[in-house]
Structure formats: structure tokens, C-alpha cells
Design a protein around this motif. Structure first.
Motif, short mmCIF file in Angstrom:
data_model
loop_
_atom_site.label_atom_id
_atom_site.label_comp_id
_atom_site.label_asym_id
_atom_site.label_seq_id
_atom_site.Cartn_x
_atom_site.Cartn_y
_atom_site.Cartn_z
N THR A 359 0.84 -1.20 0.00
CA THR A 359 0.00 0.00 0.00
C THR A 359 0.87 1.25 0.00
OG1 THR A 359 -1.81 -1.14 1.14
CG2 THR A 359 -1.79 1.26 1.25
N ASP A 360 1.92 1.26 0.81
CA ASP A 360 2.86 2.39 0.80
C ASP A 360 3.48 2.57 -0.57
OD1 ASP A 360 2.36 2.84 3.48
OD2 ASP A 360 4.15 1.80 4.19
N LEU A 361 3.88 1.46 -1.19
CA LEU A 361 4.48 1.52 -2.53
C LEU A 361 3.49 2.09 -3.54
CD1 LEU A 361 6.71 0.82 -4.57
CD2 LEU A 361 5.77 -1.51 -4.66
N HIS A 362 2.24 1.65 -3.47
CA HIS A 362 1.21 2.11 -4.40
C HIS A 362 1.06 3.64 -4.33
CE1 HIS A 362 -2.90 0.83 -6.29
NE2 HIS A 362 -2.43 1.91 -6.87
N LEU A 363 1.03 4.16 -3.14
CA LEU A 363 0.87 5.61 -2.97
C LEU A 363 2.06 6.38 -3.53
CD1 LEU A 363 -0.68 5.58 0.62
CD2 LEU A 363 -1.87 6.12 -1.53
N GLN A 364 3.26 5.82 -3.41
CA GLN A 364 4.45 6.48 -3.98
C GLN A 364 4.40 6.53 -5.50
OE1 GLN A 364 8.42 5.25 -2.59
NE2 GLN A 364 7.39 4.19 -0.91
N LEU A 365 3.90 5.46 -6.11
CA LEU A 365 3.92 5.34 -7.57
C LEU A 365 2.73 6.00 -8.26
CD1 LEU A 365 5.06 1.61 -7.97
CD2 LEU A 365 6.46 3.67 -8.13
N ARG A 366 1.71 6.39 -7.50
CA ARG A 366 0.50 6.97 -8.09
C ARG A 366 0.74 8.45 -8.34
NH1 ARG A 366 -5.77 5.85 -6.35
NH2 ARG A 366 -5.40 4.00 -7.61
N GLN A 367 1.08 8.81 -9.59
CA GLN A 367 1.51 10.17 -9.91
C GLN A 367 0.79 10.78 -11.12
OE1 GLN A 367 3.99 11.99 -8.28
NE2 GLN A 367 4.08 10.37 -6.74
N ASN A 368 -0.30 10.16 -11.59
CA ASN A 368 -0.95 10.61 -12.84
C ASN A 368 0.08 10.59 -13.97
OD1 ASN A 368 -2.83 11.52 -14.64
ND2 ASN A 368 -3.01 13.57 -13.79
N THR A 369 0.59 9.38 -14.22
CA THR A 369 1.77 9.17 -15.05
C THR A 369 1.63 9.72 -16.46
OG1 THR A 369 2.46 7.25 -13.78
CG2 THR A 369 3.26 7.39 -16.05
N ALA A 370 0.56 9.36 -17.15
CA ALA A 370 0.43 9.75 -18.56
C ALA A 370 0.44 11.27 -18.70
CB ALA A 370 -0.85 9.17 -19.15
N GLU A 371 -0.22 11.97 -17.80
CA GLU A 371 -0.26 13.43 -17.86
C GLU A 371 1.13 14.02 -17.62
OE1 GLU A 371 -1.85 17.15 -18.43
OE2 GLU A 371 -2.81 15.20 -18.77
N LYS A 372 1.84 13.51 -16.63
CA LYS A 372 3.19 14.01 -16.36
C LYS A 372 4.13 13.73 -17.52
CE LYS A 372 3.64 14.38 -11.36
NZ LYS A 372 4.47 14.02 -10.18
N ALA A 373 4.02 12.52 -18.10
CA ALA A 373 4.89 12.16 -19.22
C ALA A 373 4.60 13.04 -20.43
CB ALA A 373 4.70 10.69 -19.57
N ALA A 374 3.31 13.27 -20.71
CA ALA A 374 2.94 14.12 -21.86
C ALA A 374 3.45 15.54 -21.66
CB ALA A 374 1.42 14.11 -22.04
N GLN A 375 3.36 16.06 -20.46
CA GLN A 375 3.85 17.41 -20.19
C GLN A 375 5.35 17.51 -20.41
OE1 GLN A 375 1.68 19.93 -19.59
NE2 GLN A 375 3.48 21.23 -19.89
N ALA A 376 6.09 16.47 -20.00
CA ALA A 376 7.54 16.47 -20.21
C ALA A 376 7.88 16.42 -21.69
CB ALA A 376 8.16 15.28 -19.48
N VAL A 377 7.10 15.66 -22.47
CA VAL A 377 7.32 15.60 -23.92
C VAL A 377 7.06 16.97 -24.55
CG1 VAL A 377 6.43 14.62 -26.09
CG2 VAL A 377 6.88 13.13 -24.13
N LEU A 378 6.00 17.66 -24.12
CA LEU A 378 5.70 18.99 -24.64
C LEU A 378 6.85 19.96 -24.34
CD1 LEU A 378 1.91 19.47 -23.77
CD2 LEU A 378 2.93 18.95 -25.99
N GLU A 379 7.43 19.85 -23.16
CA GLU A 379 8.55 20.74 -22.81
C GLU A 379 9.72 20.49 -23.75
OE1 GLU A 379 9.36 20.09 -18.69
OE2 GLU A 379 7.38 20.80 -18.05
N CYS A 380 9.97 19.22 -24.09
CA CYS A 380 11.05 18.92 -25.03
C CYS A 380 10.74 19.44 -26.44
CB CYS A 380 11.30 17.41 -25.08
SG CYS A 380 12.09 16.75 -23.62
N LEU A 381 9.48 19.37 -26.82
CA LEU A 381 9.10 19.89 -28.15
C LEU A 381 9.32 21.40 -28.22
CD1 LEU A 381 5.86 17.85 -28.87
CD2 LEU A 381 7.83 18.03 -30.41
N ARG A 382 9.13 22.10 -27.09
CA ARG A 382 9.29 23.55 -27.10
C ARG A 382 10.75 23.94 -27.17
NH1 ARG A 382 5.44 23.41 -22.43
NH2 ARG A 382 3.37 23.51 -23.36
#
Length: 382
Positions: A359-382
Motif C-alpha cells: 500500500t505504501d508503494l502504491h501511494l508512492q507510484l500513483r503520480q498521474n503518469t500519462a499526464e506528467k509524461a505528456a507534459q515532459a514531452v511537450l517541454e522537449c518539443l518547445r
């Protein structure tokens, strides 16, 4: 009118296909009209990506398998590199598969194309010196696990921690009885999930051992036990059925599923899992498990010599300790596996401790991954 953005992606495994599909969906919401192409699997194709080669062409297991298939895979990479240079993308995203992707990323970066590597290679486990070649090849690393960003930051390599998409999609609690009802499984008998792998090579190595383990559990420990076995493809199902025939296992109550690995684990008290992403899924479902694996002797010897950590299963790596047992290679006998699975089944106090750690591990890994990854890709595109 501006031309649509062209985004090239390469994934080589089922886990990469899942990551890629989530990322494409998030990018499409931010970049209407973007074009996606490269190498991916059915989930990425389902999001509208054009796959130039099927993802299965890149799937290998261990060093020996990689060596046997080297010429074929190297040929695909040469053709892919040539095509990418002629149809120059606006960004290149390599999803895992570092031995295949890092060379492509270095070539694209040298040609002026921004590059992202999604899923840090396991530099915390072995071959840590790769971090320097990673830094030369990519503009940004997207890291799934919280132990990874400090390693890149120390070397001045841009990195974004995005968490793991499975932690977003799997609920924090899973009702075992409800899953049993959904699958039409009995609720009151000892239930074991057997996950022998998603690739044909894994089934060749593990299927007979898993079936023999199930027989021992029924004969020696839990006579009422039943076994649910999710199989990823028609080919792997046929392989498992062939192993059942070899082992004369008609008397063992197996329930075979097409896919539905998470349901299989959710219905079980305990799982036996060939090490990989499935072990992380089981951890997020909070089930006790035994992690096992067998690969070619040379591959295993080489990996043991190069390893930094005493554990190989992702749940143990991420928790930084042996939360669940790992029984690997020559030790992975049906007798050892059956004994360990039964011990997990009967020790309810240990099961509660495992659930708390996961349960502790689950809470650490729950980060809204796809949204964060997409935002990082957009930053690289800029």
C-alpha cells in the motif's frame, strides 16, 4: 496552416505498449492532429499509431536469445533509422528496450531531433555505467520509480519522475470475493494465481514447472486448492495446454483465462509469478506472491556477476528489502515453489504486513503518469 506534429515512438515489450498507449492518448488531447508512427503493439495501434514493424519482432529474453536474434534485430534498426531520417519526426520517444533504443536516440539527437527515453534502464540494478551513454543520447529521461531521478540529477541529466501508470489504473483496494464472483470462481477454497509469463520463451521455460507446482500444492498442502492462469495470447495458451497434456494434468483444477491477469491475481490468495511487470501488478493489488524465473544459464551467470542488488523482483527492489520470496533458476523447483506458496497462504500475519508494504508503494507510484509524461514531452518539443 501549420503541418501536424510527427511523433516517432518505439516500444519492444507488452509493458512498453501499455505505456505508449497511455502517452499517445494524453498527447492527442494536447496536440490534436499529431501523427504517431514507429514500432509498437496493439494498444498503441488502438490509439491511432502507425506501426512500421510489429512490436513482437523486438521481443527477446536474456542475452542468449538476444545473440541468436541479433542479425534480424540489427537489420530492423538499420531500416528504421534510415526511414526516420527520411521522414524526420519532430520528436523521438524510445519506450524502454534500451539496447535497441539508445543507439537510435543518439542518432536522432545528433540529427537535431529532440529525444526522450521513457523508462529508465535499470542502472540501479546493474550496468550503472550506462548512465553516461544515456545522457549523451537523450534530451530527457522519464523515470517510473522514485529511486531513479537522484541518479540522473547527480550526473546533470534532465529527468522527470512520472510514476507508474499501473498505480493510477489499479484501485488502492481490490475485493477478492467480488473478483471471484465476476470470474465465476469459488470464494471459499484456497485460490492460487499462476502467471508463467507473457512471452513464448517464458512459457517454454516455466509452464511445466508451474503445473508440477500446482500438483504438489494439491497433493501435499491444500487438497481443495484451485488455480487460475491468465495467458496473454492464443500461442501462450496453446503452449500451456500442451504442457498440461505432457504433465497429465487433467485432474488439476486450472481455470485458464485470455488475458485478465489483474483479475486472476485479484481473485487469488497468493500468486506465483514469473518476474517482470506482472509482479508489480500483483504488488499493487496487494497480494502475497512468490517471484520466480529461469533463463539461459549463461545469461543468468552474467547478470548475477553484474548485479548490484540482492533482489530482482520489482516489488522487492522498490521496497528496498525482501518483502516477498524470490526463488530463481536452479532453486525454482516445484517442491521449493509449492512450499513457499503454501507458507504465504497460511501465514495471515505476514500477508497483512505484505499488504501494508505494498500500500505504501502504491501511494508512492500513483503520480498521474500519462499526464506528467505528456507534459515532459511537450517541454522537449518547445
Amino acid at each position: 496552416m501549420s503541418n501536424p506534429l510527427r511523433i516517432a515512438l518505439v516500444a519492444g515489450e507488452a509493458s512498453g505498449d501499455l505505456l505508449g498507449a497511455h502517452l499517445i492518448a494524453a498527447l492527442k488531447a494536447k496536440l490534436p492532429g499529431a501523427i504517431f508512427y514507429g514500432i509498437g503493439g496493439p494498444r498503441m495501434e488502438g490509439q491511432g499509431m502507425t506501426c512500421w514493424w510489429p512490436m513482437g519482432e523486438l521481443s527477446v529474453m536474456g542475452y542468449w536469445d538476444a545473440l541468436k536474434n541479433y542479425r534480424r534485430i540489427a537489420g530492423i534498426r538499420r531500416q528504421l533509422k534510415k526511414r526516420l531520417k527520411s521522414e524526420r519526426p519532430d520528436i523521438f520517444i524510445g519506450i524502454d528496450a534500451p539496447d535497441f533504443n539508445l543507439g537510435l536516440e543518439a542518432s536522432m539527437k545528433a540529427a537535431g531531433v529532440p529525444t526522450v527515453h521513457y523508462v529508465s534502464p535499470s542502472i540501479w540494478a546493474w550496468r550503472g555505467g550506462r548512465i553516461h551513454s544515456i545522457g549523451r543520447a537523450v534530451n530527457r529521461v522519464l523515470a517510473l520509480f522514485p529511486l531513479e531521478p537522484p541518479l540522473y540529477q547527480k550526473e546533470g541529466i534532465p529527468v522527470t519522475y512520472v510514476g507508474h501508470p499501473l498505480a493510477d489504473s489499479i484501485p488502492l483496494t481490490t475485493d477478492r470475493l467480488a473478483v471471484c464472483e465476476k470470474l465465476g470462481l469459488p470464494k471459499t477454497v484456497p485460490m492460487f494465481a499462476l502467471l508463467p509469463g507473457s512471452r513464448r520463451g517464458e512459457l517454454e521455460t516455466m509452464a511445466d514447472t508451474f503445473i508440477q507446482t500446482a500438483r504438489l500444492i494439491r497433493e501435499r498442502y491444500q487438497p481443495q486448492a484451485q488455480f487460475v492462469v491468465p495467458l496473454a495470447t492464443r500461442e501462450t495458451r496453446l503452449q500451456f495446454e500442451a504442457a498440461m497434456y505432457r504433465q497429465q494434468a487433467a485432474d488439476i483444477p486450472f481455470r485458464l483465462l485470455f488475458g485478465h491477469a489483474q483479475d486472476a491475481v485479484g481473485a487469488a490468495h497468493v500468486a506465483l509469478i514469473a518476474s517482470g511487470t506482472a509482479s508489480l501488478e500483483a504488488a499493487l493489488i496487494k497480494r502475497p506472491m512468490v517471484i520466480t524465473y529461469k533463463i539461459a544459464k549463461f545469461s543468468y551467470w552474467l547478470m548475477k556477476r553484474m548485479a548490484y542488488l540482492p533482489y530482482v523482483g520489482l516489488p522487492n527492489v522498490l521496497c528496498g528489502r525482501f518483502v516477498v520470496p524470490e526463488i530463481l533458476q536452479d532453486a525454482a523447483t516445484p517442491e521449493n515453489l509449492a512450499e513457499a506458496l503454501n507458507q504465504l497462504y497460511v501465514d495471515k500475519e505476514n500477508s497483512a504486513a505484505i499488504e501494508a508494504a505494498f500500500t505504501d508503494l502504491h501511494l508512492q507510484l500513483r503520480q498521474n503518469t500519462a499526464e506528467k509524461a505528456a507534459q515532459a514531452v511537450l517541454e522537449c518539443l518547445r
